[in-house]
Design an enzyme around this catalytic site. Structure first.
Site, short mmCIF file in Angstrom:
data_model
loop_
_atom_site.label_atom_id
_atom_site.label_comp_id
_atom_site.label_asym_id
_atom_site.label_seq_id
_atom_site.Cartn_x
_atom_site.Cartn_y
_atom_site.Cartn_z
N GLU A 134 0.86 -1.19 0.00
CA GLU A 134 0.00 0.00 0.00
C GLU A 134 0.89 1.23 0.00
O GLU A 134 1.77 1.37 0.86
CB GLU A 134 -0.92 0.00 1.22
CG GLU A 134 -1.74 1.26 1.39
CD GLU A 134 -2.57 1.60 0.17
OE1 GLU A 134 -2.53 2.79 -0.24
OE2 GLU A 134 -3.25 0.71 -0.38
N CYS A 232 -13.70 -0.68 -8.96
CA CYS A 232 -15.08 -0.61 -8.48
C CYS A 232 -15.79 0.52 -9.21
O CYS A 232 -16.44 1.38 -8.60
CB CYS A 232 -15.16 -0.45 -6.97
SG CYS A 232 -14.32 1.01 -6.32
#
Length: 481
Positions: A134, A232
């Protein structure tokens, strides 16, 4: 009622045609609440009597996924034990698209908050290695916390941009997952911010950023390996257009089908004249599939990875597969390591492991690298580690204070099932609530003194230290309540 941007509605109407009315009507329905059972903590017991005290319904084609009804899911013992992870149904879909072979090297490039990393770790079942990366430091902390709660043993958490990570691991991974930052159109029903921040300009900005991420991700995929790309969002620019970009610029990658059960439950991608194979991509629409919006594309890189020692799983080590002992090697110049270890502390930890784990479990971890990190030590998977941007190289094992090992919660969470001393409580045992409040609990005069794992229905919760029939609570203060 959600006030969707007019331009977004025009784009989706053009994309969906006759289905557009049903699509927009789905935005007036409540979002689906779902969770995933974490098989790292034990066999799926979600529907077993006495385990969950709230209603659940299995989700199609998402292994161990359930729709649930509970307004206080975070306070349940199942959640606090890491036996369940609250995850939106569509977000479970990408990892559900692909089989993960035991012993694989897996990369989750944009991993926070950790839902997909948790799925990948469960599929690996303690074998191989998972690099969970990340770029945003604060989100990396959340990622590590979630992997700790889930009891993941074989993850290396990194805090790197895609380019230096690919530099460190060229052609290394059997599977690379890129759940790319996107415009979030698929989250509009759940997240008002996704509505207020939407614009065509932002869609194009996200699409350009995704291309830059993909340029680096392809470098990390081993010959014969797979690349899983997901977003998404619904926009073609961020989805199929980026698939075409990858196919036309990296001819060693081809689009391949996802698992049959996922293909049957989702919608095909949007093909073009030059790329009819785009129908192999999958789309989740909220009017057709439980949950929010999602896009998935699965690629394979040509060739075969050269066989090598790689990262051996725990079982192979327990069976006598031996590698060079790297436990005493310096971990490099990375600031995240913080210091060099000393042999005395290392021997204390090896004695500690021998004392608390079953003989088979101790044998299984004995070839792991013991690495000093900050004030403590970690059990690290045996792979090359980055010199910078390393956040947590494996399971936090604990630290030494006044000549004694003080174990970390992550160690109890990951290895509690294979402790020699275990305190296994029934879900309705009042001592369970006492333990989660941080209180000392009685375990009986015959209980052996020493560090013990505390479990509920066989699921690790945390740790304790037994002395004289009482268990001193080691559940972290920040988690108590």
């Amino acid at each position: 009622m959600i006030d969707l941007p007019i331009k977004f509605k025009e784009r989706m109407t053009a994309l969906l045609g006759d289905e557009a009315d049903a699509f927009f009507a789905s935005f007036e329905q409540d979002p689906v609440r779902s969770l995933r059972w974490n098989t790292l903590k034990g066999e799926d017991g979600m529907t077993e009597p006495g385990i969950a005290s709230f209603p659940v319904t299995p989700l199609p084609y998402r292994p161990h996924g359930y729709v649930f009804e509970n307004e206080h899911i975070g306070s349940t013992w199942l959640h606090r034990a890491g036996a369940i992870y609250v995850q939106e149904p569509a977000a479970m879909t990408p990892v559900s698209c692909v089989d993960v072979a035991p012993g694989s090297r897996v990369l989750d490039l944009c991993a926070a908050p950790g839902g997909k990393s948790g799925q990948l770790a469960a599929a690996l079942a303690g074998t191989g290695v998972l690099v969970s990366n990340e770029y945003v430091t604060d989100r990396c902390r959340v990622l590590a916390q979630n992997l700790e709660r889930l009891g993941v043993k074989n993850a290396v958490v990194t805090n790197l941009a895609p380019a230096p990570l690919a530099d460190r691991y060229p052609g290394f991974f059997d599977l690379a997952v890129v759940d790319a930052p996107c415009s979030g159109e698929g989250m509009m029903r759940k997240n008002p911010l996704a509505v207020s921040e939407w614009s065509e300009e932002n869609v194009l900005t996200c699409a350009a950023r995704q291309k830059e991420i993909l340029k680096e991700a392809v470098r990390a995929v081993a010959p014969g390996g797979r690349l899983l790309y997901s977003t998404c969002t619904f926009s073609v620019e961020e989805n199929e257009d980026n698939v075409v970009f990858l196919l036309e610029n990296y001819p060693e990658f081809t689009l391949i089908p996802v698992k049959n059960e996922v293909a049957e439950g989702t919608s095909p991608g949007i093909p073009t004249k030059d790329h009819p194979e785009l129908t192999l991509c999958r789309r989740c629409y909220p009017h057709k599939t439980p949950g929010e919006g999602q896009f998935v594309a699965l690629f394979r890189r040509a060739g075969e990875r050269e066989p090598d020692e790689g990262c051996r799983d725990e079982a192979s080590r327990a069976d006598g597969g031996r590698k060079k002992d790297r436990s005493r090697e310096k971990p490099g110049r990375g600031e995240k390591y913080g210091r060099n270890g000393n042999a005395g502390e290392e021997e204390l930890f090896r004695a500690f492991l021998r004392d608390v784990l079953t003989p088979g479990a101790f044998e299984a971890v004995s070839s792991y690298r013991l690495l000093p990190v900050g004030e403590g030590w970690c059990l690290a998977p045996d792979i090359p580690l980055p010199e910078n941007g390393l956040f947590v190289p494996g399971v936090r094992l604990g630290e030494v204070r006044k000549g004694r090992v003080i174990p970390h919660h992550w160690f109890f969470s990951a290895y509690g099932r294979v402790f020699r001393r275990k305190i296994d409580l029934a879900p309705d045992d009042p001592r369970l609530a006492s333990y989660l409040r941080g209180e000392e609990i009685a375990v009986g005069e015959n209980a052996e003194d020493g560090f013990a794992a505390v479990l509920a229905a066989g699921i690790p919760l945390g740790g304790a230290h037994i002395a004289g029939g009482r268990a001193k609570n080691l559940y972290p203060k920040g988690l108590r309540g």
